[in-house]
Write an enzyme that holds these catalytic residues in place. Structure first.
Site, PDB file in Angstrom:
ATOM      1  N   CYS A   1      53.274  12.596 -22.203  1.00 48.87           N
ATOM      2  CA  CYS A   1      53.870  13.033 -23.470  1.00 48.87           C
ATOM      3  C   CYS A   1      55.383  13.176 -23.281  1.00 48.87           C
ATOM      4  O   CYS A   1      55.866  13.288 -22.156  1.00 48.87           O
ATOM      5  CB  CYS A   1      53.240  14.387 -23.809  1.00 48.87           C
ATOM      6  SG  CYS A   1      53.797  15.161 -25.316  1.00 48.87           S
TER       7      CYS A   1
ATOM      8  N   CYS B   1      56.921  15.753 -23.728  1.00 47.87           N
ATOM      9  CA  CYS B   1      57.127  17.082 -23.116  1.00 47.87           C
ATOM     10  C   CYS B   1      56.854  17.026 -21.610  1.00 47.87           C
ATOM     11  O   CYS B   1      57.044  18.017 -20.908  1.00 47.87           O
ATOM     12  CB  CYS B   1      56.234  18.136 -23.779  1.00 47.87           C
ATOM     13  SG  CYS B   1      54.520  18.118 -23.206  1.00 47.87           S
TER      14      CYS B   1
ATOM     15  N   THR C   1      24.613   1.688 -29.129  1.00 54.54           N
ATOM     16  CA  THR C   1      24.500   0.467 -28.312  1.00 54.54           C
ATOM     17  C   THR C   1      24.402  -0.771 -29.210  1.00 54.54           C
ATOM     18  O   THR C   1      24.932  -1.823 -28.863  1.00 54.54           O
ATOM     19  CB  THR C   1      23.285   0.513 -27.360  1.00 54.54           C
ATOM     20  OG1 THR C   1      22.113   0.774 -28.128  1.00 54.54           O
ATOM     21  CG2 THR C   1      23.436   1.578 -26.290  1.00 54.54           C
TER      22      THR C   1
ATOM     23  N   HIS D   1      31.280  16.421 -27.532  1.00 52.20           N
ATOM     24  CA  HIS D   1      32.051  15.912 -26.391  1.00 52.20           C
ATOM     25  C   HIS D   1      33.392  15.320 -26.802  1.00 52.20           C
ATOM     26  O   HIS D   1      33.988  14.558 -26.049  1.00 52.20           O
ATOM     27  CB  HIS D   1      31.222  14.874 -25.618  1.00 52.20           C
ATOM     28  CG  HIS D   1      29.986  15.467 -25.011  1.00 52.20           C
ATOM     29  ND1 HIS D   1      28.894  14.728 -24.637  1.00 52.20           N
ATOM     30  CD2 HIS D   1      29.669  16.754 -24.699  1.00 52.20           C
ATOM     31  CE1 HIS D   1      27.956  15.532 -24.133  1.00 52.20           C
ATOM     32  NE2 HIS D   1      28.404  16.762 -24.169  1.00 52.20           N
TER      33      HIS D   1
ATOM     34  N   ASN E   1      13.870   7.045 -29.495  1.00 45.61           N
ATOM     35  CA  ASN E   1      14.632   6.687 -28.288  1.00 45.61           C
ATOM     36  C   ASN E   1      13.895   5.600 -27.519  1.00 45.61           C
ATOM     37  O   ASN E   1      12.668   5.589 -27.483  1.00 45.61           O
ATOM     38  CB  ASN E   1      14.794   7.934 -27.403  1.00 45.61           C
ATOM     39  CG  ASN E   1      15.934   7.791 -26.424  1.00 45.61           C
ATOM     40  OD1 ASN E   1      17.030   7.420 -26.816  1.00 45.61           O
ATOM     41  ND2 ASN E   1      15.689   8.042 -25.160  1.00 45.61           N
TER      42      ASN E   1
ATOM     43  N   GLN F   1      26.663  13.698 -29.390  1.00 47.42           N
ATOM     44  CA  GLN F   1      27.282  13.690 -28.061  1.00 47.42           C
ATOM     45  C   GLN F   1      28.292  12.548 -27.994  1.00 47.42           C
ATOM     46  O   GLN F   1      28.965  12.378 -27.001  1.00 47.42           O
ATOM     47  CB  GLN F   1      26.218  13.456 -26.995  1.00 47.42           C
ATOM     48  CG  GLN F   1      25.163  14.527 -26.942  1.00 47.42           C
ATOM     49  CD  GLN F   1      24.133  14.200 -25.875  1.00 47.42           C
ATOM     50  OE1 GLN F   1      24.256  14.576 -24.719  1.00 47.42           O
ATOM     51  NE2 GLN F   1      23.122  13.473 -26.258  1.00 47.42           N
TER      52      GLN F   1
HETATM   53  P1  NAD Z   1      22.562   8.305 -22.306  1.00 46.73           P
HETATM   54  O1  NAD Z   1      23.370   7.102 -21.931  1.00 46.73           O
HETATM   55  O2  NAD Z   1      22.220   9.286 -21.275  1.00 46.73           O
HETATM   56  O3  NAD Z   1      21.190   7.823 -22.986  1.00 46.73           O
HETATM   57  C1  NAD Z   1      21.127   6.920 -24.028  1.00 46.73           C
HETATM   58  C2  NAD Z   1      19.651   6.827 -24.445  1.00 46.73           C
HETATM   59  O4  NAD Z   1      19.599   5.989 -25.597  1.00 46.73           O
HETATM   60  C3  NAD Z   1      18.736   6.206 -23.394  1.00 46.73           C
HETATM   61  O5  NAD Z   1      17.569   7.007 -23.269  1.00 46.73           O
HETATM   62  C4  NAD Z   1      18.386   4.832 -23.962  1.00 46.73           C
HETATM   63  O6  NAD Z   1      17.066   4.428 -23.656  1.00 46.73           O
HETATM   64  C5  NAD Z   1      18.524   5.078 -25.439  1.00 46.73           C
HETATM   65  N1  NAD Z   1      18.901   3.901 -26.214  1.00 46.73           N
HETATM   66  C6  NAD Z   1      19.761   2.905 -25.890  1.00 46.73           C
HETATM   67  N2  NAD Z   1      19.884   2.033 -26.902  1.00 46.73           N
HETATM   68  C7  NAD Z   1      19.050   2.491 -27.894  1.00 46.73           C
HETATM   69  C8  NAD Z   1      18.737   2.021 -29.193  1.00 46.73           C
HETATM   70  N3  NAD Z   1      19.274   0.904 -29.698  1.00 46.73           N
HETATM   71  N4  NAD Z   1      17.878   2.747 -29.939  1.00 46.73           N
HETATM   72  C9  NAD Z   1      17.291   3.875 -29.453  1.00 46.73           C
HETATM   73  N5  NAD Z   1      17.553   4.362 -28.213  1.00 46.73           N
HETATM   74  C10 NAD Z   1      18.433   3.682 -27.454  1.00 46.73           C
HETATM   75  O7  NAD Z   1      23.312   8.948 -23.528  1.00 46.73           O
HETATM   76  P2  NAD Z   1      23.460  10.457 -23.980  1.00 46.73           P
HETATM   77  O8  NAD Z   1      22.143  11.142 -23.893  1.00 46.73           O
HETATM   78  O9  NAD Z   1      24.215  10.418 -25.245  1.00 46.73           O
HETATM   79  O10 NAD Z   1      24.417  11.137 -22.907  1.00 46.73           O
HETATM   80  C11 NAD Z   1      25.463  10.474 -22.300  1.00 46.73           C
HETATM   81  C12 NAD Z   1      26.862  10.975 -22.505  1.00 46.73           C
HETATM   82  O11 NAD Z   1      27.578   9.801 -22.714  1.00 46.73           O
HETATM   83  C13 NAD Z   1      27.157  11.810 -23.678  1.00 46.73           C
HETATM   84  O12 NAD Z   1      27.766  12.892 -23.164  1.00 46.73           O
HETATM   85  C14 NAD Z   1      28.200  11.021 -24.508  1.00 46.73           C
HETATM   86  O13 NAD Z   1      29.327  11.829 -24.686  1.00 46.73           O
HETATM   87  C15 NAD Z   1      28.619   9.901 -23.663  1.00 46.73           C
HETATM   88  N6  NAD Z   1      28.706   8.540 -24.205  1.00 46.73           N
HETATM   89  C16 NAD Z   1      29.068   8.306 -25.475  1.00 46.73           C
HETATM   90  C17 NAD Z   1      29.141   7.004 -25.950  1.00 46.73           C
HETATM   91  C18 NAD Z   1      29.549   6.789 -27.373  1.00 46.73           C
HETATM   92  O14 NAD Z   1      30.300   7.588 -27.929  1.00 46.73           O
HETATM   93  N7  NAD Z   1      29.089   5.710 -28.006  1.00 46.73           N
HETATM   94  C19 NAD Z   1      28.839   5.925 -25.131  1.00 46.73           C
HETATM   95  C20 NAD Z   1      28.465   6.197 -23.799  1.00 46.73           C
HETATM   96  C21 NAD Z   1      28.403   7.507 -23.362  1.00 46.73           C
END
Ligand code: NAD
Length: 249
Positions: free
Chosen positions: A154, A156, A28, A121, A219, A101
């Site tokens: 694609c 194909c 984020t 993922h 977190n 993830q």
């Molecule tokens: P989630 O969105 O469920 O949770 C994110 C967690 O991170 C929250 O608990 C939030 O409070 C915390 N958070 C947010 N900013 C933060 C920071 N700066 N420092 C510490 N904590 C912080 O995410 P998840 O558990 O990864 O699961 C969601 C799914 O979303 C996964 O399957 C993933 O594949 C996908 N996803 C990936 C991305 C990416 O690749 N950047 C982005 C969005 C979603």
């Protein structure tokens, strides 16, 4: 907080098998929204399920339209101090592997070798043909969408899809097996930026606990593992992780 950071640094330095598990929250601070926080992706969109993608052109257009909406954030995103700190710990020989993830490739961009990042993922920068399996780049697909090809296919005839795991799509077997094996055999397991709600990814900290590993969680919001972990830091990954690295130098 300082005591907690020192304890994490001390555990990492003990030289056991150290594993880091990351979720959307680590990215984020790179400008990529997570899914479940306020203003996250699920506040804007509902997911397109895999079977809908495969059976309906309307669903594929909807899916690609959302990807195109998120594309500018994705191309702008750079690893932040949290990704860089994990890469630094790896360079110092203190991290065995990262299980993520995330689908954004930022751990690798921060310097971790591909084989040290287990992407549960998939990766959204890679596009896969759902028929012949050919891999191409997201930039190519985005150019086609911008030129009016709203659900690119694609040569194909197969449907093109980012190489990520959609709802209802099978998890990648090899990655899940590697992550399970690592979690079951590690001494230290650190969660960064995940709600720990998505299965089967959220089984990993459970495996680590069963093995007797030290569990640290960094977190911003609650997780179901908060009461079971050894150290919990409610802080921003990009602020906390550099402090851990500083403690080790
Ligand atoms: P989630 O969105 O469920 O949770 C994110 C967690 O991170 C929250 O608990 C939030 O409070 C915390 N958070 C947010 N900013 C933060 C920071 N700066 N420092 C510490 N904590 C912080 O995410 P998840 O558990 O990864 O699961 C969601 C799914 O979303 C996964 O399957 C993933 O594949 C996908 N996803 C990936 C991305 C990416 O690749 N950047 C982005 C969005 C979603």
């Amino acid at each position: 907080m300082d005591d907690k950071i020192s304890l994490i640094a001390q555990k990492i330095a003990e030289g056991g098998k150290n594993v880091v598990f990351t979720g959307a929250g680590i990215s984020t601070e790179s400008g990529i929204p997570d899914y479940r926080s306020k203003g996250g992706i699920w506040d804007k969109f509902q997911p397109v399920y895999f079977d809908e993608f495969m059976s309906s052109k309307k669903a594929r257009i909807e899916y690609w339209w959302r990807k195109a909406e998120l594309y500018p954030d994705l191309v702008k995103a750079k690893p932040n101090p949290a990704h860089m700190s994990i890469a630094r710990l790896y360079e110092m020989g203190l991290i065995e592997s990262v299980i993520t993830q995330n689908i954004d490739g930022l751990h690798q961009e921060a310097g971790l070798p591909d084989e040290k990042v287990i992407e549960l993922h998939g990766n959204t920068c890679r596009i896969r043909c759902m028929s012949c399996g050919k891999i191409s780049s997201i930039h190519e697909a985005q150019n086609r969408i911008e030129a009016g090809d709203l659900a690119p296919e694609c040569e194909c005839g197969g449907y093109l899809k980012p190489d990520t795991i959609s709802f209802g799509q099978a998890m990648p077997r090899e990655e899940v097996e590697r992550a399970t094996e690592l979690s079951r055999n590690c001494d230290f397991f650190m969660v960064v930026g995940s709600t720990l709600l998505v299965q089967p990814a959220a089984l990993m900290p459970n495996y680590a606990i069963q093995h007797g590993a030290f569990l640290a969680i960094i977190n911003l919001s609650e997780t179901p593992f908060d009461k079971m972990c050894d150290v919990l830091i409610r802080g921003k990954a990009g602020e906390v992780l550099p402090k851990i690295v500083k403690c080790m130098c």
